[in-house]
Design a protein around this motif. Structure first.
Motif, PDB file in Angstrom:
ATOM      1  N   UNK A  81      -6.418  11.930  -4.907  1.00 49.28           N
ATOM      2  CA  UNK A  81      -5.700  11.948  -6.190  1.00 49.28           C
ATOM      3  C   UNK A  81      -5.682  10.589  -6.868  1.00 49.28           C
ATOM      4  N   UNK A  82      -6.249   9.588  -6.223  1.00 45.26           N
ATOM      5  CA  UNK A  82      -6.247   8.247  -6.802  1.00 45.26           C
ATOM      6  C   UNK A  82      -4.976   7.480  -6.433  1.00 45.26           C
ATOM      7  N   UNK A  83      -5.024   6.164  -6.674  1.00 43.13           N
ATOM      8  CA  UNK A  83      -3.896   5.279  -6.360  1.00 43.13           C
ATOM      9  C   UNK A  83      -3.400   4.625  -7.642  1.00 43.13           C
ATOM     10  N   UNK A  84      -2.107   4.448  -7.689  1.00 39.61           N
ATOM     11  CA  UNK A  84      -1.508   3.776  -8.857  1.00 39.61           C
ATOM     12  C   UNK A  84      -0.964   2.390  -8.523  1.00 39.61           C
ATOM     13  N   UNK A  85      -0.702   2.108  -7.232  1.00 41.41           N
ATOM     14  CA  UNK A  85      -0.235   0.768  -6.851  1.00 41.41           C
ATOM     15  C   UNK A  85      -0.345   0.625  -5.346  1.00 41.41           C
ATOM     16  N   UNK A  86      -0.326  -0.587  -4.901  1.00 37.77           N
ATOM     17  CA  UNK A  86      -0.322  -0.907  -3.474  1.00 37.77           C
ATOM     18  C   UNK A  86       0.630  -2.080  -3.257  1.00 37.77           C
ATOM     19  N   UNK A  87       1.443  -2.013  -2.207  1.00 36.65           N
ATOM     20  CA  UNK A  87       2.393  -3.093  -1.925  1.00 36.65           C
ATOM     21  C   UNK A  87       2.538  -3.238  -0.417  1.00 36.65           C
ATOM     22  N   UNK A  88       2.288  -4.460   0.075  1.00 32.76           N
ATOM     23  CA  UNK A  88       2.415  -4.750   1.506  1.00 32.76           C
ATOM     24  C   UNK A  88       3.809  -5.325   1.789  1.00 32.76           C
ATOM     25  N   UNK A  89       4.318  -5.031   2.980  1.00 27.96           N
ATOM     26  CA  UNK A  89       5.607  -5.604   3.388  1.00 27.96           C
ATOM     27  C   UNK A  89       5.456  -7.100   3.597  1.00 27.96           C
ATOM     28  N   UNK A  90       6.537  -7.871   3.518  1.00 26.42           N
ATOM     29  CA  UNK A  90       6.425  -9.337   3.687  1.00 26.42           C
ATOM     30  C   UNK A  90       5.832  -9.755   5.021  1.00 26.42           C
ATOM     31  N   UNK A  91       6.063  -8.960   6.100  1.00 26.36           N
ATOM     32  CA  UNK A  91       5.484  -9.312   7.389  1.00 26.36           C
ATOM     33  C   UNK A  91       4.079  -8.755   7.577  1.00 26.36           C
ATOM     34  N   UNK A  92       3.543  -8.085   6.548  1.00 26.20           N
ATOM     35  CA  UNK A  92       2.183  -7.534   6.556  1.00 26.20           C
ATOM     36  C   UNK A  92       1.969  -6.531   7.684  1.00 26.20           C
ATOM     37  N   UNK A  93       3.044  -5.825   8.054  1.00 28.50           N
ATOM     38  CA  UNK A  93       2.942  -4.790   9.074  1.00 28.50           C
ATOM     39  C   UNK A  93       2.799  -3.401   8.456  1.00 28.50           C
TER      40      UNK A  93
ATOM     41  N   UNK B 277       3.740   3.567 -17.330  1.00 29.76           N
ATOM     42  CA  UNK B 277       4.154   4.767 -16.607  1.00 29.76           C
ATOM     43  C   UNK B 277       3.658   4.782 -15.166  1.00 29.76           C
ATOM     44  N   UNK B 278       3.286   3.623 -14.654  1.00 28.03           N
ATOM     45  CA  UNK B 278       2.887   3.518 -13.253  1.00 28.03           C
ATOM     46  C   UNK B 278       4.093   3.152 -12.394  1.00 28.03           C
ATOM     47  N   UNK B 279       4.130   3.635 -11.161  1.00 27.70           N
ATOM     48  CA  UNK B 279       5.240   3.236 -10.276  1.00 27.70           C
ATOM     49  C   UNK B 279       5.143   1.749  -9.933  1.00 27.70           C
ATOM     50  N   UNK B 280       6.293   1.158  -9.730  1.00 21.50           N
ATOM     51  CA  UNK B 280       6.382  -0.235  -9.270  1.00 21.50           C
ATOM     52  C   UNK B 280       7.065  -0.241  -7.901  1.00 21.50           C
ATOM     53  N   UNK B 281       6.477  -0.980  -6.966  1.00 18.02           N
ATOM     54  CA  UNK B 281       7.019  -1.054  -5.604  1.00 18.02           C
ATOM     55  C   UNK B 281       7.351  -2.512  -5.307  1.00 18.02           C
ATOM     56  N   UNK B 282       8.511  -2.746  -4.724  1.00 15.64           N
ATOM     57  CA  UNK B 282       8.918  -4.102  -4.358  1.00 15.64           C
ATOM     58  C   UNK B 282       9.668  -4.045  -3.035  1.00 15.64           C
ATOM     59  N   UNK B 283       9.449  -5.054  -2.193  1.00 20.36           N
ATOM     60  CA  UNK B 283      10.053  -5.121  -0.859  1.00 20.36           C
ATOM     61  C   UNK B 283      11.173  -6.159  -0.841  1.00 20.36           C
ATOM     62  N   UNK B 284      12.148  -5.885   0.023  1.00 16.13           N
ATOM     63  CA  UNK B 284      13.164  -6.910   0.287  1.00 16.13           C
ATOM     64  C   UNK B 284      12.559  -7.983   1.186  1.00 16.13           C
ATOM     65  N   UNK B 285      13.117  -9.166   1.164  1.00 18.70           N
ATOM     66  CA  UNK B 285      12.512 -10.293   1.874  1.00 18.70           C
ATOM     67  C   UNK B 285      12.351 -10.078   3.357  1.00 18.70           C
ATOM     68  N   UNK B 286      13.271  -9.325   4.004  1.00 21.00           N
ATOM     69  CA  UNK B 286      13.160  -9.106   5.438  1.00 21.00           C
ATOM     70  C   UNK B 286      12.287  -7.912   5.788  1.00 21.00           C
TER      71      UNK B 286
END
Length: 1267
Positions: free
Chosen positions: A110-122, A192-201
């Motif tokens: 279906x395709x991708x609209x965003x990608x977001x890695x966690x701060x620890x890259x896990x 109209x794309x989703x936005x993803x953000x991680x907390x620092x921990x």
């Protein structure tokens, strides 16, 4: 109250790639940029301006060749040495940064609209075209796939307790219609794309997406397992930007209101929590992205102004107010507009920007406080704070205004990026502001005077702005090469380009004011740039120190400052790692610093504020400060220096939350006080000391001689009775310059003005004498204070002066007495007034006391009825002034002598009483006899006998002399009486018996021979005492040679055997103790080495296991001895003796052994004379063999003990009770000796090491006739 100062700007335009950049990321290990476009991915090094590696995304079919594809995410993965890239078509690709190969690790149909890695890259979150998100591990193994839009609120759903619905609650001025209003759909320009953000921990992440039902954006918070936690409340006008604060407290987004545009913050439960308004109207700009920097101190707002193009704004918060600190205006040119911005992951204040034309720009900021650089009282200690298009100026010399308030504001038409003060003496209150549109505005006294507009092609093209002269600015700009910079001289009218190329790097510019010179010195990186008024041309020279070596910082510094020490300029620098350089590293953990006069003030991470003299900076920073160290002051955690008011003692600190505190640092205060006292400005010094609670004794202790020479000036300057009284009442014998306020290093110690006299008495007398000569009526209360505050209060004199106060216009006696009662206890004052024998004064004091008239009036009436001398005797006896009472009673006549005798016996005033009567009077004889009886009772019978003898009582004197064994005086008195011969002989025998008991054989023999006429007893006494030669003299004088055979020779042989046996026993004991001492020391050395092996060579307890220590086995002794702390001196001595136990294993065994060995050596050494006399007597009577044996045994014992002294007392083990001084001593050796005395070593609780005994080798005792 800090601003962001641009330290470095690195621009690169060499990179050119296909298409336009869409995503980019920063490699944390190398600092290179990873840039992805619709055709390729490129790694670019901005420092070398070289492409490291590049790979095509169209060659392998990840993106279409026509450029219609797109990259939705790019992330550097340091652990995998790869970059992860997500395409809009649905592919997840790994770009190997070592080989440059591309690998597809997954694909979503279906395709991708965003990608977001966690701060620890896990973990990685991928949002799909089907409005779901996929959570995967770092190995790209799917964990879960969940729909973004959930009907449930989440696990953190609020609990309602039935307090009504939201529609019934208060909604302010909008009324109840606000609760019924529907959520407005997202704005038209929203992608109209989703936005993803991680907390620092990395435990939570948030997703902002368009709600299908309302068309507006909604934020949902999920945990690390993909479980929904909370859903935001409906928010009208919520926009696409989303960024979670790394510290974890808030989620930032933007909201469009009907009348404003703001940045809003949400908590993790989805509720709004604060906001700030952007400086735009409703439809003037659109917010593209929000980005928190890694330490959560700066929020970057990337927006597009519809009329002006793209802007990047940097916001910071302080004291709950949001400040716009920097504004980057990229203009309307689409080629210069940024397409990607990103904070550096390692450097919190470094921002990377990539434009649509593939230009990369790296900005590095640092926090700085813009304070006026003045050095005199004309400087207002101004601090300028940038807040958007306003400069908030606070003048701390006049007032302390907490931010965000200020003394006054400077309003401009464009956001401000830099602000600076004029670096000219007496002009440091003028301010220049450099705005985002490239204009420099100059303000004097809050009014705009003039301005100039230097050319700049890029945002923040000029940095490090410095205002040198009224119409001359110095700035740093970009050079011809990306790694070069230029120094620009800016004039209102540019006739020519005044530029100077310098090396690349972090550039810092600072100036030092010098009122006596028109030469300003600037530091640019590690290069000194000279600018002189007579030759207005820039020149570059290496900065060299006094030895000619080039000066440079090993690392870039974000704050620099010039200081002058003994006429030589030095440079201070502070790095972003809190290291202070000079230019070598001086200290670490430094938060901020400022230079004021000859002092360096700095705050540290250990929550202290230090004020150090520049002359001894290195040594002062190396020390931690003592208990009374004036350079150290504890402050609140995270405090920073805002400014120091020139020629004042105020230091303004800002706390982490933004509020201000003003302190008066003790070092600055004392330095200012010393200046005032040296300049005889007593009033200024007194007011400062009174306000800041500095001990007023410093006024005298600073320079006693100068103070006493200027007492009149001191009184005239204070010109206040209360202030003079306050100074007098605070006087103490303590020297405050050696205890509370130690003198600075290198300052001379002032000698006492009156050695041998007490300080309080000297000052009180000096002030009193001066005030009496100036105006005794005006200063009457201060004169009374000077009498009362002496070490021995002169209350009688003070009361007499109170009684004599009758001068018109001055202080009345009643007022003076009332004041005196504040200083002295009323009962003490009553008794002293009674001691003046002035009943009018007594009544005056008694009326002011709380005494009942029924108590004191009868007593006073009784005293008035007595004879004057007896009256004074009665008063003195009542006041327990017995010596005065005795003097007055002795004048009352013979009828009162019985009372005199009784008083003398009760109070033991015998010596005073004898001085009051003639030696030939009967009273003198009575007193002498009474005194003698007292001395006999006190076991001082000999002195009593002397008194009795001289006053004509020989019989009683003979008894006293006999009891005290004073045989010579006794014989004299006996012959004066005189005694009959038989009684005299009997007296001599009694005295001889007592002397024999006291081992005074020679004196006993003299009495027996001359007065008892018994020569045989006399000879036997001498033989018993070992006085061989005197016994032999009497034998031959009285022709009693028979005693030689019967008594003398046997006594000699017996004494010989006794001495030999004693010496052998002493030698055996000495040898045993010496051997045991060696064993004990070996055990302690082994224990010390074991301790070092366990804890390492830097163990702080290693010194406790030295030779002088006693920490070893047998814990029961250490436990019992630890209780010996607060006992009497007698018990303490007993406890010390108990500690020196010879029992094996006791903690003090080594010292006990040394103590016993020393006693043995001393005892044997004292036998030299006795052995010498015995040897001569043995040789006389031909006992040669026995004498040789005794001499050999004694000589061997002495040699063995003398040779063992260095073994028992090795060098360096003996304690020294006094510091090592003398002509051969140095300053270092004397200081080391004092420090060794004051060091709280472990042996403080132990007994001291016994000193080595001194042997008397100079005494000749051997006989050469004996072999």
């Amino acid at each position: 109250m800090r601003n962001l100062k641009l330290l470095k700007s690195l621009r690169n335009s060499e990179l050119q790639g296909p298409g336009s950049p869409q995503c980019f990321s920063i490699r944390a290990d190398t600092g290179s940029l990873l840039i992805a476009s619709q055709f390729s991915i490129t790694e670019f090094d901005p420092l070398t301006a070289q492409v490291v590696r590049e790979a095509s995304l169209t060659a392998d079919g990840f993106l279409s060749e026509d450029g219609s594809g797109g990259v939705v995410g790019l992330q550097d993965l340091a652990e995998l040495q790869s970059a992860c890239l997500a395409t809009a078509e649905g592919d997840v690709v790994l770009f190997n940064l070592n080989t440059g190969q591309l690998e597809c690790v997954g694909s979503v149909d279906s395709g991708l609209t965003s990608m977001s890695w966690s701060p620890d890259e896990e973990l990685v979150i991928l949002t799909t075209g089907q409005e779901t998100f996929i959570m995967m591990t770092k190995d790209f193994e799917p964990i879960t796939e969940v729909g973004i839009h959930q009907d449930d609120f989440g696990e953190g759903k609020f609990i309602t307790v039935g307090w009504g619905k939201k529609e019934t609650q208060f909604h302010g001025s909008e009324g109840k219609q606000a609760a019924r209003r529907k959520v407005q759909p997202a704005v038209a320009w929203d992608d109209r794309r989703p936005r993803v953000t991680w907390r620092g921990d990395g435990q939570l992440f948030a997703i902002s997406a368009i709600c299908p039902q309302t068309g507006g954006r909604k934020v949902r918070v999920w945990n690390r397992e993909g479980v929904l936690q909370a859903t935001s409340e409906p928010v009208n006008g919520l926009e696409q930007a989303l960024c979670w604060k790394p510290s974890g407290s808030l989620i930032a987004s933007s909201q469009r209101h009907p009348n404003k545009h703001s940045v809003v913050f949400m908590e993790k439960n989805g509720l709004l929590h604060g906001d700030f308004t952007l400086p735009f109207s409703k439809d003037q700009a659109k917010v593209k992205e929000l980005l928190w920097n890694p330490d959560s101190t700066v929020l970057a707002v990337w927006l597009e102004e519809l009329s002006c193009g793209d802007d990047v704004q940097l916001w910071a918060v302080g004291n709950y107010h949001w400040y716009l600190k920097q504004s980057l205006d990229f203009g309307r040119d689409p080629q210069k507009a940024p397409v990607c911005i990103c904070w550096d992951p390692e450097r919190p204040l470094q921002l990377h920007v990539v434009t649509s034309s593939w230009n990369s720009i790296t900005y590095s900021w640092g926090w700085t406080t813009e304070r006026s650089p003045g050095l005199d009282v004309t400087d207002n200690a101004s601090v300028a704070v940038i807040d958007g298009d306003k400069v908030l100026v606070t003048t701390f010399r006049q007032c302390v205004v907490p931010p965000p308030m200020c003394s006054f504001e400077l309003q401009l038409k464009s956001p401000i990026n830099q602000v600076t003060f004029l670096c000219r003496p007496e002009g440091t209150n003028q301010i220049a502001a450099f705005t985002a549109n490239g204009q420099i505005s100059v303000f004097s006294q809050g009014q705009r005077q003039t301005g100039l507009t230097p050319a700049q092609e890029q945002p923040l093209a000029l940095r490090q702005l410095l205002w040198l002269q009224d119409e001359l600015f110095l700035a740093v700009g970009a050079g011809l090469l990306p790694t070069s910079s230029t120094i620009l001289m800016l004039h209102p009218i540019q006739d020519a380009d005044d530029t100077l190329a310098v090396r690349s790097g972090n550039i810092s510019v600072c100036a030092q004011l010098n009122a006596n010179s028109d030469c300003l010195q600037k530091l640019v990186l590690f290069i000194l740039v000279y600018f002189h008024a007579d030759c207005p041309e820039l020149s570059v020279e290496d900065w060299r120190d006094s030895s000619g070596c080039s000066v440079s910082f090993p690392v870039p510094c974000i704050q620099t400052a010039l200081c002058s020490i003994s006429g030589t300029e030095y440079l201070l620098g502070l790095t972003d790692r809190s290291h202070l350089f000079f230019p070598v590293q001086l200290a670490s953990g430094v938060c901020s610093f400022a230079i004021c006069d000859n002092f360096l003030l700095l705050t540290t991470h250990s929550h202290t504020c230090r004020c150090l003299q520049l002359s001894g900076l290195t040594a002062a920073l190396a020390s931690d400060g003592g208990q009374n160290d004036e350079t150290l002051r504890h402050v609140e955690r995270g405090s920073r220096i805002v400014t120091v008011v020139p020629q004042d003692t105020r230091v303004v600190l800002q706390m982490p939350r933004g509020n201000l505190e003003t302190i008066h640092h003790r070092a600055l205060v004392l330095a200012q006080l010393r200046k005032w006292l040296d300049g005889l400005k007593f009033r200024e010094a007194f007011e400062c000391m009174r306000k800041l609670r500095i001990n007023l004794n410093l006024i005298y202790d600073h320079n006693p001689k100068v103070f006493l020479e200027n007492v009149a000036s001191f009184i005239q300057q204070l010109n206040s009775i209360n202030h003079i009284n306050l100074f007098l009442t605070e006087l103490k014998e303590e020297d405050t310059t050696s205890s509370m306020y130690p003198r600075p290093d290198g300052s001379p110690v002032q000698p006492q003005a009156a050695p041998g006299q007490k300080k309080v008495d000297v000052v009180c007398d000096a002030l009193r004498t001066t005030m009496e000569s100036m105006d005794p009526n005006k200063f009457s209360l201060s004169i009374l204070t000077a009498h009362v505050k002496k070490t021995v209060p002169e209350l009688e004199i003070a009361l007499q002066k109170v009684h004599e106060l009758r001068a018109p216009g001055g202080v009345s006696a009643e007022e003076a007495l009332k004041y005196l009662l504040f200083l002295v206890n009323v009962n003490d004052l009553y008794e002293h007034s009674l001691g003046t024998y002035d009943f009018d004064l007594v009544l005056m004091v008694a009326e002011k006391s709380q005494k009942d008239p029924k108590e004191y009036l009868p007593f006073l009436n009784m005293l008035k009825s007595l004879e004057p001398n007896y009256q004074r005797y009665t008063i003195d006896r009542h006041l327990k002034r017995y010596r005065k009472a005795l003097v007055h009673l002795s004048k009352c006549g013979q009828e009162h002598f019985t009372e005199v005798l009784q008083l003398v016996k009760e109070q033991k005033l015998y010596s005073e009483a004898l001085r009051l009567y003639p030696a030939d009077s009967p009273q003198y004889k009575f007193l002498s006899c009474a005194y003698a009886e007292h001395l006999v009772e006190q076991q001082r019978a000999e002195e009593g006998g002397l008194l009795l003898w001289r006053c004509g009582e020989p019989v009683r004197a003979l008894q006293a002399f006999t009891s005290s064994s004073s045989w010579r005086n006794a014989i004299c008195v006996a012959q004066q009486i005189p005694l009959p011969p038989d009684q005299l002989a009997l007296l001599a025998r009694d005295l001889a018996e007592k002397l024999t008991e006291q081992r005074r054989y020679s004196e006993a023999a003299l009495l027996l021979d001359q007065y008892a006429k018994d020569c045989e007893e006399a000879i036997l006494a001498l033989i018993t005492g070992g006085v061989w030669e005197e016994a032999l003299r009497l034998i031959y004088m009285h022709k009693r040679q028979d005693i030689t055979e019967t008594n003398l020779k046997p006594a000699l042989l017996e004494a010989l055997n006794t001495q030999v046996v004693f010496l052998e026993a002493q030698v055996a004991t000495f040898t045993r103790h010496k051997s045991r001492l060696a064993v004990v020391r070996e055990q302690k050395e082994k224990a010390r080495l074991d301790m070092l092996d366990e804890d390492g060579p830097d163990c702080p307890d290693a010194e406790l296991y030295s030779e002088a220590s006693s920490v070893i086995t047998a814990s029961k002794y250490s436990q019992s001895n630890s209780r010996i702390s607060s006992r009497s001196s007698k018990n303490r001595r007993k406890a010390e003796r108990k500690k020196l136990s010879l029992k094996e294993g006791s903690p003090m065994e080594d010292k006990a052994l040394m103590h016993v060995i020393g006693e043995i050596i001393t005892t044997v050494d004292k036998m030299r004379e006795e052995i010498h006399g015995l040897l001569r007597a043995l040789v006389l009577f031909q006992f040669d063999k026995q004498a040789e044996k005794l001499q050999r045994v004694y000589d061997e014992a002495l040699q063995m003990m003398e040779g063992s002294v260095l073994e028992v007392w090795p060098e360096g083990l003996q304690n020294t009770s006094a510091p090592v001084t003398g002509p051969n001593s140095t300053a270092n050796s004397i200081m080391a000796s004092f420090q060794q005395q004051q060091k709280p070593a472990a042996s403080q609780q132990d007994a001291e090491v016994p000193a080595a005994p001194k042997m008397r080798n100079g005494i000749k005792w051997k006989l050469t006739i004996l072999k």
